[in-house]
Design an enzyme around this catalytic site. Structure first.
Site, PDB file in Angstrom:
ATOM      1  N   HIS A  36      35.189  36.187  47.024  1.00 55.99           N
ATOM      2  CA  HIS A  36      35.466  34.808  46.646  1.00 55.99           C
ATOM      3  C   HIS A  36      36.429  34.195  47.669  1.00 55.99           C
ATOM      4  CE1 HIS A  36      39.190  36.546  45.231  1.00 55.99           C
ATOM      5  NE2 HIS A  36      38.547  37.302  44.358  1.00 55.99           N
ATOM      6  N   GLU A  37      36.900  32.983  47.371  1.00 57.90           N
ATOM      7  CA  GLU A  37      37.761  32.277  48.339  1.00 57.90           C
ATOM      8  C   GLU A  37      39.040  33.054  48.660  1.00 57.90           C
ATOM      9  OE1 GLU A  37      37.333  29.324  50.134  1.00 57.90           O
ATOM     10  OE2 GLU A  37      35.275  29.482  49.440  1.00 57.90           O
ATOM     11  N   HIS A  39      39.276  36.362  48.939  1.00 63.20           N
ATOM     12  CA  HIS A  39      38.890  37.309  50.003  1.00 63.20           C
ATOM     13  C   HIS A  39      38.675  36.561  51.321  1.00 63.20           C
ATOM     14  CE1 HIS A  39      37.185  39.583  46.419  1.00 63.20           C
ATOM     15  NE2 HIS A  39      37.990  40.472  46.975  1.00 63.20           N
ATOM     16  N   GLY A 154      45.808  41.114  49.742  1.00 58.98           N
ATOM     17  CA  GLY A 154      46.220  39.917  49.017  1.00 58.98           C
ATOM     18  C   GLY A 154      47.462  40.181  48.171  1.00 58.98           C
ATOM     19  N   LYS A 156      47.925  38.874  45.346  1.00 63.74           N
ATOM     20  CA  LYS A 156      47.605  38.874  43.910  1.00 63.74           C
ATOM     21  C   LYS A 156      47.832  40.269  43.331  1.00 63.74           C
ATOM     22  CE  LYS A 156      43.511  38.364  41.343  1.00 63.74           C
ATOM     23  NZ  LYS A 156      43.554  39.703  40.886  1.00 63.74           N
ATOM     24  N   ASP A 157      47.390  41.277  44.090  1.00 70.06           N
ATOM     25  CA  ASP A 157      47.610  42.663  43.654  1.00 70.06           C
ATOM     26  C   ASP A 157      48.956  43.106  44.223  1.00 70.06           C
ATOM     27  OD1 ASP A 157      44.994  43.350  42.342  1.00 70.06           O
ATOM     28  OD2 ASP A 157      44.296  42.600  44.259  1.00 70.06           O
ATOM     29  N   VAL A 183      45.430  33.175  46.134  1.00 75.43           N
ATOM     30  CA  VAL A 183      44.694  31.898  46.141  1.00 75.43           C
ATOM     31  C   VAL A 183      44.312  31.553  44.698  1.00 75.43           C
ATOM     32  CG1 VAL A 183      42.668  30.670  47.056  1.00 75.43           C
ATOM     33  CG2 VAL A 183      43.781  32.433  48.447  1.00 75.43           C
ATOM     34  N   SER A 192      39.876  35.847  41.116  1.00 73.46           N
ATOM     35  CA  SER A 192      39.645  37.275  40.915  1.00 73.46           C
ATOM     36  C   SER A 192      38.149  37.485  40.722  1.00 73.46           C
ATOM     37  CB  SER A 192      40.377  37.729  39.644  1.00 73.46           C
ATOM     38  OG  SER A 192      39.863  38.951  39.191  1.00 73.46           O
ATOM     39  N   ARG A 194      36.978  39.417  38.725  1.00 76.26           N
ATOM     40  CA  ARG A 194      36.789  39.601  37.275  1.00 76.26           C
ATOM     41  C   ARG A 194      36.716  38.264  36.528  1.00 76.26           C
ATOM     42  NH1 ARG A 194      39.900  44.568  38.382  1.00 76.26           N
ATOM     43  NH2 ARG A 194      38.545  46.305  37.809  1.00 76.26           N
TER      44      ARG A 194
END
Ligand code: PAF
Length: 286
Positions: A36-37, A39, A154, A156-157, A183, A192, A194
């Site tokens: 996705h965006e 990545h 990222g 995020k993780d 993002v 995500s 998910r």
């Protein structure tokens, strides 16, 4: 030149060797696909810092705990190729499970890279026991296979990023880890793979997760530093159908919990909407 998809370690090593002969630098973006965006921003970053960008697309069985979504995790290689190509990726490494773990009968047969217990018995690692062992093991293998100059991960993780940076330091991997910002959708929801599992109504509920951390950020900016008060403000913003797993405030350098927020404290959350487990975080800065 169109993007190359390589399934075998031997062929990838050959390609890497040729790039090296030409004196080219390599950036790796490890992924599990369903790009996705978020990545895309990692791949674009990789493309901007190295001559060659390689991504891996591999749904890594050993980082999923029993009962998690390994079997139904979205596998979308054709669509991933298009996203990767548009982000300037040169090579996709998409090995089979047997290529990465030949003849593996059970995970306990494998030599693993295991991060320190006190850094995994917190936050995501507490409910996903063994998850980060699986992540560090596969990332080590990818580093050994590709031998990149840079690897983009990222934010995020955020716990994963922290542990990988530590692993690289502790085990002397000759790679520079490049952290890339989280993002979000325009709505605020953290991107995500998910999110694909969320129905439209679940998505509305899930939005309260980012709302909660934005409320915490705003309160912190207004001068509140007591994590109990910030925690309560987060909780008030969570939709009643969000099942909170954790909402933690940790020091970004140690990942130890803090009672009073200082600049660069990480506020991280994990929560479930129905069966979907979502994570989000924010670095609290004034
Ligand atoms: O962040 C992910 O997608 C995965 O944990 C990673 C780093 C690709 C390892 O499988």
């Amino acid at each position: 030149m169109s993007i190359a998809v390589v399934n075998e370690i031997k062929s990838l090593r050959e390609i890497v060797k040729n790039y090296r002969k030409e004196g080219k630098t390599i950036a790796l973006v490890p992924t599990m696909g369903c790009l996705h965006e978020g990545h895309k921003s990692l791949m674009q970053k990789a493309h901007s810092i190295a001559d060659v960008t390689i991504i891996s697309v591999f749904v890594n069985p050993i980082q999923f705990c029993p009962g998690e979504d390994y079997d139904k995790y979205p596998r979308t290689l054709d669509a991933d190729k298009i996203v990767a190509e548009s982000a300037g990726v040169d090579v996709i490494f998409a090995p089979s499970v047997n290529e990465m773990y030949p003849g593996l009968q059970k995970f306990s047969d494998l030599t693993m890279v295991v991060p320190p217990y006190e850094l995994t018995d917190i936050m995501c690692g507490k409910s996903r026991v063994g998850h980060f062992d699986g992540v560090e093991t596969v990332v080590s293998k990818l580093f050994n296979i590709v031998q990149p100059d840079f690897a983009c991960f990222g934010m995020k993780d955020i716990q994963q990023l922290f542990l990988i940076k530590k692993m690289v330091r502790d085990l002397n991997f000759p790679v520079e880890i490049i952290p890339c910002p989280l993002v979000r959708e325009e709505s605020g929801l953290a991107l995500s793979s998910r999110n694909k599992y969320l129905s439209d109504s679940d998505k509305q509920i899930a939005l309260s997760i980012s709302k909660a951390i934005f409320a915490i950020r705003d309160l912190y900016r207004a001068g509140v530093t007591d994590t109990k008060k910030l925690f309560d403000a987060g909780l008030t913003n969570l939709h009643k159908n969000v099942e909170l797993e954790y909402l933690e405030f940790v020091d970004e350098n140690t990942f130890k919990p803090v009672d009073v927020v200082k600049s660069n404290t990480i506020c991280a959350i994990a929560a479930r909407v129905g069966n979907v487990r979502l994570i989000d975080n924010i670095v609290l800065e004034v």
